[in-house]
Design an enzyme around this catalytic site. Sequence first.
Site, PDB file in Angstrom:
ATOM      1  N   PRO A 134       0.786  -1.220   0.000  1.00 16.73           N
ATOM      2  CA  PRO A 134       0.000   0.000   0.000  1.00 16.73           C
ATOM      3  C   PRO A 134       0.827   1.283   0.000  1.00 16.73           C
ATOM      4  O   PRO A 134       1.867   1.359   0.657  1.00 16.73           O
ATOM      5  CB  PRO A 134      -0.827  -0.094   1.286  1.00 16.73           C
ATOM      6  CG  PRO A 134      -0.109  -1.078   2.134  1.00 16.73           C
ATOM      7  CD  PRO A 134       0.547  -2.041   1.199  1.00 16.73           C
ATOM      8  N   ASN A 135       0.329   2.239  -0.761  1.00 11.26           N
ATOM      9  CA  ASN A 135       0.866   3.610  -0.848  1.00 11.26           C
ATOM     10  C   ASN A 135       2.180   3.709  -1.622  1.00 11.26           C
ATOM     11  O   ASN A 135       2.651   4.815  -1.885  1.00 11.26           O
ATOM     12  CB  ASN A 135       1.014   4.235   0.557  1.00 11.26           C
ATOM     13  CG  ASN A 135      -0.323   4.305   1.272  1.00 11.26           C
ATOM     14  OD1 ASN A 135      -1.272   4.849   0.707  1.00 11.26           O
ATOM     15  ND2 ASN A 135      -0.423   3.746   2.448  1.00 11.26           N
ATOM     16  N   ARG A 155       5.167  10.980  -2.385  1.00  8.05           N
ATOM     17  CA  ARG A 155       4.828  10.634  -0.998  1.00  8.05           C
ATOM     18  C   ARG A 155       6.025  10.863  -0.072  1.00  8.05           C
ATOM     19  O   ARG A 155       7.075  10.240  -0.258  1.00  8.05           O
ATOM     20  CB  ARG A 155       4.465   9.146  -0.967  1.00  8.05           C
ATOM     21  CG  ARG A 155       4.242   8.603   0.413  1.00  8.05           C
ATOM     22  CD  ARG A 155       4.164   7.081   0.398  1.00  8.05           C
ATOM     23  NE  ARG A 155       3.938   6.597   1.727  1.00  8.05           N
ATOM     24  CZ  ARG A 155       4.158   5.352   2.123  1.00  8.05           C
ATOM     25  NH1 ARG A 155       4.612   4.450   1.267  1.00  8.05           N
ATOM     26  NH2 ARG A 155       3.939   5.011   3.362  1.00  8.05           N
ATOM     27  N   TYR A 173      11.128   8.869   1.511  1.00 13.13           N
ATOM     28  CA  TYR A 173      11.119   7.818   0.488  1.00 13.13           C
ATOM     29  C   TYR A 173      11.813   8.198  -0.817  1.00 13.13           C
ATOM     30  O   TYR A 173      11.937   7.359  -1.709  1.00 13.13           O
ATOM     31  CB  TYR A 173       9.664   7.402   0.202  1.00 13.13           C
ATOM     32  CG  TYR A 173       8.981   6.793   1.414  1.00 13.13           C
ATOM     33  CD1 TYR A 173       9.470   5.630   1.998  1.00 13.13           C
ATOM     34  CD2 TYR A 173       7.862   7.395   1.985  1.00 13.13           C
ATOM     35  CE1 TYR A 173       8.863   5.081   3.122  1.00 13.13           C
ATOM     36  CE2 TYR A 173       7.243   6.855   3.100  1.00 13.13           C
ATOM     37  CZ  TYR A 173       7.745   5.693   3.671  1.00 13.13           C
ATOM     38  OH  TYR A 173       7.150   5.152   4.769  1.00 13.13           O
ATOM     39  N   ASN A 205       8.177  -5.627  -0.717  1.00 15.26           N
ATOM     40  CA  ASN A 205       8.036  -4.448   0.130  1.00 15.26           C
ATOM     41  C   ASN A 205       6.556  -4.328   0.417  1.00 15.26           C
ATOM     42  O   ASN A 205       5.791  -3.829  -0.406  1.00 15.26           O
ATOM     43  CB  ASN A 205       8.554  -3.180  -0.550  1.00 15.26           C
ATOM     44  CG  ASN A 205       8.457  -1.971   0.384  1.00 15.26           C
ATOM     45  OD1 ASN A 205       7.849  -2.049   1.456  1.00 15.26           O
ATOM     46  ND2 ASN A 205       9.039  -0.852  -0.022  1.00 15.26           N
ATOM     47  N   ALA A 246       3.001  -0.833   4.866  1.00 15.23           N
ATOM     48  CA  ALA A 246       2.517  -0.908   6.251  1.00 15.23           C
ATOM     49  C   ALA A 246       2.061  -2.309   6.643  1.00 15.23           C
ATOM     50  O   ALA A 246       2.071  -2.656   7.835  1.00 15.23           O
ATOM     51  CB  ALA A 246       1.379   0.090   6.455  1.00 15.23           C
ATOM     52  N   HIS A 294       4.067  -4.595   9.046  1.00 16.18           N
ATOM     53  CA  HIS A 294       4.012  -4.499  10.512  1.00 16.18           C
ATOM     54  C   HIS A 294       2.717  -5.069  11.094  1.00 16.18           C
ATOM     55  O   HIS A 294       2.558  -5.104  12.308  1.00 16.18           O
ATOM     56  CB  HIS A 294       4.146  -3.026  10.935  1.00 16.18           C
ATOM     57  CG  HIS A 294       5.200  -2.282  10.188  1.00 16.18           C
ATOM     58  ND1 HIS A 294       6.527  -2.628  10.253  1.00 16.18           N
ATOM     59  CD2 HIS A 294       5.127  -1.245   9.302  1.00 16.18           C
ATOM     60  CE1 HIS A 294       7.230  -1.814   9.469  1.00 16.18           C
ATOM     61  NE2 HIS A 294       6.395  -0.973   8.875  1.00 16.18           N
ATOM     62  N   GLU A 343      13.158  -9.204   1.652  1.00 16.07           N
ATOM     63  CA  GLU A 343      12.305  -8.116   2.129  1.00 16.07           C
ATOM     64  C   GLU A 343      13.025  -6.796   1.875  1.00 16.07           C
ATOM     65  O   GLU A 343      14.223  -6.674   2.176  1.00 16.07           O
ATOM     66  CB  GLU A 343      12.053  -8.306   3.635  1.00 16.07           C
ATOM     67  CG  GLU A 343      11.262  -7.177   4.277  1.00 16.07           C
ATOM     68  CD  GLU A 343      11.030  -7.414   5.777  1.00 16.07           C
ATOM     69  OE1 GLU A 343      11.502  -8.451   6.317  1.00 16.07           O
ATOM     70  OE2 GLU A 343      10.399  -6.549   6.403  1.00 16.07           O
ATOM     71  N   HIS A 402      12.828  -2.426   2.217  1.00 13.87           N
ATOM     72  CA  HIS A 402      12.196  -1.166   2.621  1.00 13.87           C
ATOM     73  C   HIS A 402      13.074  -0.031   2.147  1.00 13.87           C
ATOM     74  O   HIS A 402      14.307  -0.083   2.303  1.00 13.87           O
ATOM     75  CB  HIS A 402      12.032  -1.094   4.144  1.00 13.87           C
ATOM     76  CG  HIS A 402      11.151  -2.177   4.665  1.00 13.87           C
ATOM     77  ND1 HIS A 402       9.787  -2.161   4.495  1.00 13.87           N
ATOM     78  CD2 HIS A 402      11.446  -3.341   5.281  1.00 13.87           C
ATOM     79  CE1 HIS A 402       9.283  -3.268   4.998  1.00 13.87           C
ATOM     80  NE2 HIS A 402      10.268  -4.006   5.489  1.00 13.87           N
ATOM     81  N   SER A 439      13.071   2.988   3.415  1.00 16.14           N
ATOM     82  CA  SER A 439      13.572   3.674   4.610  1.00 16.14           C
ATOM     83  C   SER A 439      14.167   2.660   5.579  1.00 16.14           C
ATOM     84  O   SER A 439      13.866   1.463   5.502  1.00 16.14           O
ATOM     85  CB  SER A 439      12.420   4.422   5.289  1.00 16.14           C
ATOM     86  OG  SER A 439      11.420   3.508   5.723  1.00 16.14           O
ATOM     87  N   ARG A 454      12.939   4.632  12.676  1.00 14.19           N
ATOM     88  CA  ARG A 454      11.662   5.346  12.662  1.00 14.19           C
ATOM     89  C   ARG A 454      10.816   4.965  13.887  1.00 14.19           C
ATOM     90  O   ARG A 454      11.345   4.480  14.873  1.00 14.19           O
ATOM     91  CB  ARG A 454      10.969   5.067  11.330  1.00 14.19           C
ATOM     92  CG  ARG A 454      11.824   5.499  10.137  1.00 14.19           C
ATOM     93  CD  ARG A 454      11.131   5.272   8.826  1.00 14.19           C
ATOM     94  NE  ARG A 454       9.910   6.052   8.742  1.00 14.19           N
ATOM     95  CZ  ARG A 454       8.955   5.814   7.819  1.00 14.19           C
ATOM     96  NH1 ARG A 454       9.117   4.837   6.924  1.00 14.19           N
ATOM     97  NH2 ARG A 454       7.871   6.561   7.793  1.00 14.19           N
TER      98      ARG A 454
HETATM   99  C1  DQA Z   1       8.188   1.069   3.898  1.00 11.26           C
HETATM  100  C2  DQA Z   1       8.250   1.250   5.417  1.00 11.26           C
HETATM  101  C3  DQA Z   1       6.885   1.017   6.045  1.00 11.26           C
HETATM  102  O1  DQA Z   1       6.969   1.223   7.453  1.00 11.26           O
HETATM  103  C4  DQA Z   1       5.864   1.978   5.492  1.00 11.26           C
HETATM  104  O2  DQA Z   1       4.596   1.714   6.013  1.00 11.26           O
HETATM  105  C5  DQA Z   1       5.851   1.979   3.992  1.00 11.26           C
HETATM  106  C6  DQA Z   1       7.113   1.943   3.273  1.00 11.26           C
HETATM  107  C7  DQA Z   1       9.523   1.424   3.218  1.00 11.26           C
HETATM  108  O3  DQA Z   1       9.705   1.032   2.063  1.00 11.26           O
HETATM  109  O4  DQA Z   1      10.364   2.097   3.807  1.00 11.26           O
HETATM  110  O5  DQA Z   1       4.796   2.077   3.372  1.00 11.26           O
HETATM  111  O6  DQA Z   1       7.906  -0.291   3.608  1.00 11.26           O
END
Ligand code: DQA
Length: 149
Positions: free
Chosen positions: A13-14, A21, A26, A77, A80, A83, A101, A103, A105, A110
């Site tokens: 998502p997102n 964003r 990011y 990836n 959210a 988690h 996996e 990410h 960030s 964080r």
């Molecule tokens: C993320 C880190 C996640 O905590 C966050 O919810 C994201 C992006 C990252 O790529 O850093 O949507 O997966």
Amino acid sequence: MPQTPLILVLNGPNLNLLGTRETDIYGTQSLADIEAAVTQCAVAAGLAVEFLQTNSESQLVDWVQSARDRAAGLIVNAGAYTHTSVALLDALRMVDMPIVEVHLSNTFRREEFRHHSYVSQAATGMIAGFGSHGYELAVDALTKLIAKA
Ligand code: DQA
């Protein structure tokens, strides 16, 4: 001739909004930019790629399940859902292939709620904090893992 191994790159998502964003966290590359870089790396390494994004947890589970009979490795990836999603973890546990996996960030720098990852419990390894370059590092890792399998 042996078939080209397929890797799935699953984005949650997102991540469709990358580039606009929270760019301080990011970066400014869009998901399409990342897809282009990943495809270039994968093809150079002799892999085929499907690069996918969804905002839906159930779609992510369906894609992981679909990997079982057609993919040689996964890059995930889960945004959210990393988690929160036991369903995604259960699906990942059922695939018998290397899982990287990713990410963008460094989630450990964080908020506390980002420090725990369900995905990590099924992943071969994790790459976090290198921005979009992390996806290319993941392709490199998967290439070596697939060659060893
Ligand atoms: C993320 C880190 C996640 O905590 C966050 O919810 C994201 C992006 C990252 O790529 O850093 O949507 O997966």
